[in-house]
Write an enzyme that holds these catalytic residues in place. Structure first.
Site, PDB file in Angstrom:
ATOM      1  N   HIS A 140      34.911 121.210  53.240  1.00 13.34           N
ATOM      2  CA  HIS A 140      34.961 119.818  52.714  1.00 13.34           C
ATOM      3  C   HIS A 140      35.545 119.551  51.433  1.00 13.34           C
ATOM      4  CE1 HIS A 140      33.018 115.654  52.715  1.00 13.34           C
ATOM      5  NE2 HIS A 140      33.185 115.860  51.561  1.00 13.34           N
ATOM      6  N   GLU A 141      34.744 120.255  50.521  1.00 15.45           N
ATOM      7  CA  GLU A 141      35.357 120.054  49.014  1.00 15.45           C
ATOM      8  C   GLU A 141      36.826 120.395  48.804  1.00 15.45           C
ATOM      9  OE1 GLU A 141      33.881 118.113  46.989  1.00 15.45           O
ATOM     10  OE2 GLU A 141      31.593 118.186  48.110  1.00 15.45           O
ATOM     11  N   HIS A 144      39.015 117.808  49.459  1.00 19.46           N
ATOM     12  CA  HIS A 144      39.502 116.842  48.451  1.00 19.46           C
ATOM     13  C   HIS A 144      40.517 117.306  47.623  1.00 19.46           C
ATOM     14  CE1 HIS A 144      36.327 113.989  49.189  1.00 19.46           C
ATOM     15  NE2 HIS A 144      35.400 114.723  48.995  1.00 19.46           N
ATOM     16  N   HIS A 147      43.952 117.148  49.231  1.00 17.66           N
ATOM     17  CA  HIS A 147      44.373 115.756  49.063  1.00 17.66           C
ATOM     18  C   HIS A 147      44.934 115.451  47.825  1.00 17.66           C
ATOM     19  CE1 HIS A 147      42.991 111.034  49.792  1.00 17.66           C
ATOM     20  NE2 HIS A 147      44.299 111.447  49.893  1.00 17.66           N
TER      21      HIS A 147
END
Length: 352
Positions: A140-141, A144, A147
């Site tokens: 998940h992190e 980021h 992204h």
């Protein structure tokens, strides 16, 4: 049963229905192997390559740094990894953007990002083992971070993760889906002693139990999200928080067996957390994620090159330069549909 009984009995039901002991999973969850899996998946989807650097200054001996390049070898940025707990470090897991991509002065400014966690370091000579949930958080992190690494815009204030709160959680939640692909699990979720991949029978148990308690989780979350909105819609008159919470939940038909995920006295997201009636954002990001994930499923693979390119071009690279709804529409060919979320959580389709 009362709210304080719920989790106790839910755990008994989970054990009886699914016979899943998550302690059986942990020997297959090696932090470094999973990191390699993240790198590999991002290479397949976005063309990233990672090379560890030894001569970059770091703020702690546990921190390591990788240079990120694209498929053609062009420098994209640096990725810092600070995985272990230590005294004085804040809790949880997060991504930092030390420098955002931009080209405002006519010259490319590349990305410097970090992923930070609080795993307990394994004994000397032994791998660090983490839980299944922690592995999902790791991906998940990293979502980021990639992204930010994918960003290709002019202005730094519109770069990478500088998007609305519901949209910033979308790429990170979507990146969790690559952790559970067979390509990653079979190669990188391997036993720390035998090197054998995680058994299919154990994965089947995890999949079977994945939709357990979704009604409870969705309801306790929505209660807080709706209270957040209604507090901001209440006007300027003084509010008795206890009375307001009780009356609002009663009006919503809140089941007596469940309480809000965050009760009003400690619901920091409302104001100081900066959400400003936006706590709903995680659920909307889940909706975007479920719909986007089905685009890959429909294409037959989470590594489909055409879908990956569209994801990059319309969502991952554009930052906040376009309306998020337009970006999603360009990627999916239509507006987001909530039915994908309903399927993902094991509920019947809304249209049924």
């Amino acid at each position: 049963i009362a709210p304080w009984d719920y989790r106790y009995y839910a755990e008994k039901v989970r054990k009886a229905k699914y016979d899943l002991d998550m302690n059986e999973v942990k020997p297959y969850m090696q932090l470094e192997k999973l990191r390699e899996g993240m790198f590999w998946a991002s290479g397949e989807v976005y063309g990233f390559k990672f090379k560890q650097l030894e001569d970059v200054p770091v703020f702690h001996e546990d921190v390591r740094v990788w240079e990120v390049t694209d498929a053609k070898g062009k420098h994209i940025g640096l990725w810092y990894f600070d995985p272990y707990a230590r005294k004085g470090k804040r809790s949880g897991a997060w991504m930092n953007a030390y420098r955002s991509q931009h080209k405002m002065d006519g010259k490319p400014t590349t990305v410097i990002v970090s992923n930070n966690s609080n795993f307990v370091k394994g004994e000397a000579g032994k791998p660090t083992l983490i839980s299944w949930d922690d592995a999902e958080t790791l991906f998940h992190e990293f979502g980021h971070a990639i992204h930010g690494l994918n960003s290709k815009v002019t202005y730094p204030t519109l770069s990478g993760t500088s998007v609305s709160r519901d949209y910033v959680e979308f790429p990170s939640q979507l990146n969790e889906r690559w952790m559970t692909t067979p390509e990653v699990l079979n190669k990188y979720a391997v036993h720390y002693e035998t090197g054998e991949p995680i058994p299919k029978g154990l994965l089947a148990k995890i999949e079977n139990a994945s939709k357990f308690r979704q009604g409870f989780d969705t309801t306790e979350y929505l209660a807080s999200a709706l209270i957040d909105m209604k507090l901001h819609m209440a006007g300027g008159n003084p509010i008795d928080p206890d009375k307001f919470e009780r009356e609002t939940l009663n009006g919503l038909g809140m089941p007596s067996e469940i309480v809000m995920r965050h009760r009003t006295p400690h619901f920091g997201h409302i104001f100081s957390g900066g959400y400003h009636a936006g706590y709903y954002a995680y659920l909307w990001a889940d909706t975007l994620t479920a719909d986007a994930a089905e685009a890959f499923v429909e294409a037959g693979s989470f590594y489909d090159k055409d879908v990956a390119k569209s994801l990059h071009d319309n969502i991952m690279s554009v930052g906040n330069t376009i309306d998020p709804a337009d970006g999603f529409r360009a990627f999916r060919g239509r507006d987001v549909e909530v039915e994908a979320l309903m399927r993902d959580r094991g509920f019947a389709d809304a249209k049924e």
